[in-house]
Scaffold this motif. Sequence first.
Motif, PDB file in Angstrom:
ATOM      1  N   GLU A 107     -70.088  30.339  -0.258  1.00 57.48           N
ATOM      2  CA  GLU A 107     -70.664  29.015  -0.484  1.00 57.48           C
ATOM      3  C   GLU A 107     -71.426  28.907  -1.797  1.00 57.48           C
ATOM      4  O   GLU A 107     -71.822  27.810  -2.194  1.00 57.48           O
ATOM      5  N   ILE A 108     -71.590  30.020  -2.504  1.00 62.41           N
ATOM      6  CA  ILE A 108     -72.178  29.991  -3.835  1.00 62.41           C
ATOM      7  C   ILE A 108     -71.353  29.103  -4.768  1.00 62.41           C
ATOM      8  O   ILE A 108     -71.861  28.550  -5.745  1.00 62.41           O
ATOM      9  N   HIS A 109     -70.056  28.929  -4.466  1.00 59.06           N
ATOM     10  CA  HIS A 109     -69.155  28.160  -5.328  1.00 59.06           C
ATOM     11  C   HIS A 109     -69.262  26.658  -5.124  1.00 59.06           C
ATOM     12  O   HIS A 109     -68.537  25.901  -5.782  1.00 59.06           O
TER      13      HIS A 109
ATOM     14  N   GLY B 191     -70.167  39.697  -1.714  1.00 58.48           N
ATOM     15  CA  GLY B 191     -69.668  39.931  -3.057  1.00 58.48           C
ATOM     16  C   GLY B 191     -69.269  38.689  -3.809  1.00 58.48           C
ATOM     17  O   GLY B 191     -70.045  38.165  -4.578  1.00 58.48           O
ATOM     18  N   VAL B 192     -68.085  38.167  -3.529  1.00 59.39           N
ATOM     19  CA  VAL B 192     -67.469  37.099  -4.315  1.00 59.39           C
ATOM     20  C   VAL B 192     -67.697  37.323  -5.816  1.00 59.39           C
ATOM     21  O   VAL B 192     -68.222  36.469  -6.514  1.00 59.39           O
TER      22      VAL B 192
ATOM     23  N   ALA C 194     -71.332  35.540  -9.041  1.00 64.47           N
ATOM     24  CA  ALA C 194     -72.141  34.888  -8.012  1.00 64.47           C
ATOM     25  C   ALA C 194     -73.608  34.857  -8.418  1.00 64.47           C
ATOM     26  O   ALA C 194     -74.310  33.862  -8.192  1.00 64.47           O
ATOM     27  N   ALA C 195     -74.098  35.942  -9.008  1.00 69.25           N
ATOM     28  CA  ALA C 195     -75.498  35.983  -9.430  1.00 69.25           C
ATOM     29  C   ALA C 195     -75.771  34.954 -10.522  1.00 69.25           C
ATOM     30  O   ALA C 195     -76.823  34.295 -10.514  1.00 69.25           O
TER      31      ALA C 195
ATOM     32  N   GLY D  85     -78.066  29.393 -11.798  1.00 72.32           N
ATOM     33  CA  GLY D  85     -77.850  27.992 -12.148  1.00 72.32           C
ATOM     34  C   GLY D  85     -78.284  27.045 -11.049  1.00 72.32           C
ATOM     35  O   GLY D  85     -78.909  26.010 -11.316  1.00 72.32           O
ATOM     36  N   HIS D  86     -77.962  27.395  -9.792  1.00 74.31           N
ATOM     37  CA  HIS D  86     -78.368  26.540  -8.678  1.00 74.31           C
ATOM     38  C   HIS D  86     -79.893  26.457  -8.567  1.00 74.31           C
ATOM     39  O   HIS D  86     -80.448  25.391  -8.285  1.00 74.31           O
TER      40      HIS D  86
END
Length: 301
Positions: A173-175, A197-198, A203-204, A209-210
């Motif tokens: 859901e990071i995407h 992971g992703v 992802a980090a 950014g979020h």
Amino acid sequence: MSEARNPRIVRLAVAQTPASEDPRDVDALRESGRQVRALMREASARGARIVHFPEGAICFPNKLVMSADGPDAVGPADWDRCQWPVLQAELAAIAALAGELRLWTVIASAHRLTEPHRPHNSLYVISDRGEVVTRYDERLLSNTKVSYLYTPGVSPVTFDVDGVRFGCLLGVEIHYPELFAEYERLDVDCVLFSTTGVRPGNAAAQARGHAAANSYWVSFSVPTQHSATAPSGVIAPNGDWLGRCPADGSPSLAVVDLDDGCEAAAESVTYARAWRRESRAGLYAGRQVSDPRSEDRTAAF
């Protein structure tokens, strides 16, 4: 943090732990539970009020291990292979310790549903009384997860600890920036994001950014297998890392204070977040004009 909630500083511990992939392996499930409880004790000793664990903290079932068509082909998961009584016993022991330590604990696990439904991929929120007070179920799953492994969840989840509001996200859901924006609208102060992971470095970067775009903290928790490229850590509302676990593959914690008065948060929380909300509420409508030189997009200089 909303002044209406009269917030206090809350100390958060974010963990990285090894992720095992076989829910049939009783010894591995028990060892994972032991490591989680050891880090809970360390978090408590370091003054944490809440501890946050990665996806796979007890087990992250491998798609081939679970596949009814496996072990060489991905197919529908056979969840009868999971040692549910052992998994549930480890989670119960974690909940009991949370109550003993007076430590809020957020821990990932598969959540069993009624047959024939597949489980959710979830984050349990265990209060400092040792009670499951809510549960977040991953909503936007990967293709493999939704096709073969899990039932998607349906809603965001928030909970408060000492006046600080948390939200939960999981897996890939990071995407999805809309999920992080949703939590900003729900007035959270910190999003707890757990993953296996992703592509951890990517992802980090997205997590930073979020955090900056929404002016809140993001707790980023991953397994130790990814610590060399993206160790677990906490990101401040300005997008900077506030604290990170070691990059040496060890089970460990990063412990930080969520304090909206600190240098890394004050401007973002007090000014940037408030200004974005004002802007989105229609601030500009009264400033727009009817002007032919505005409407003619080909007007020269």
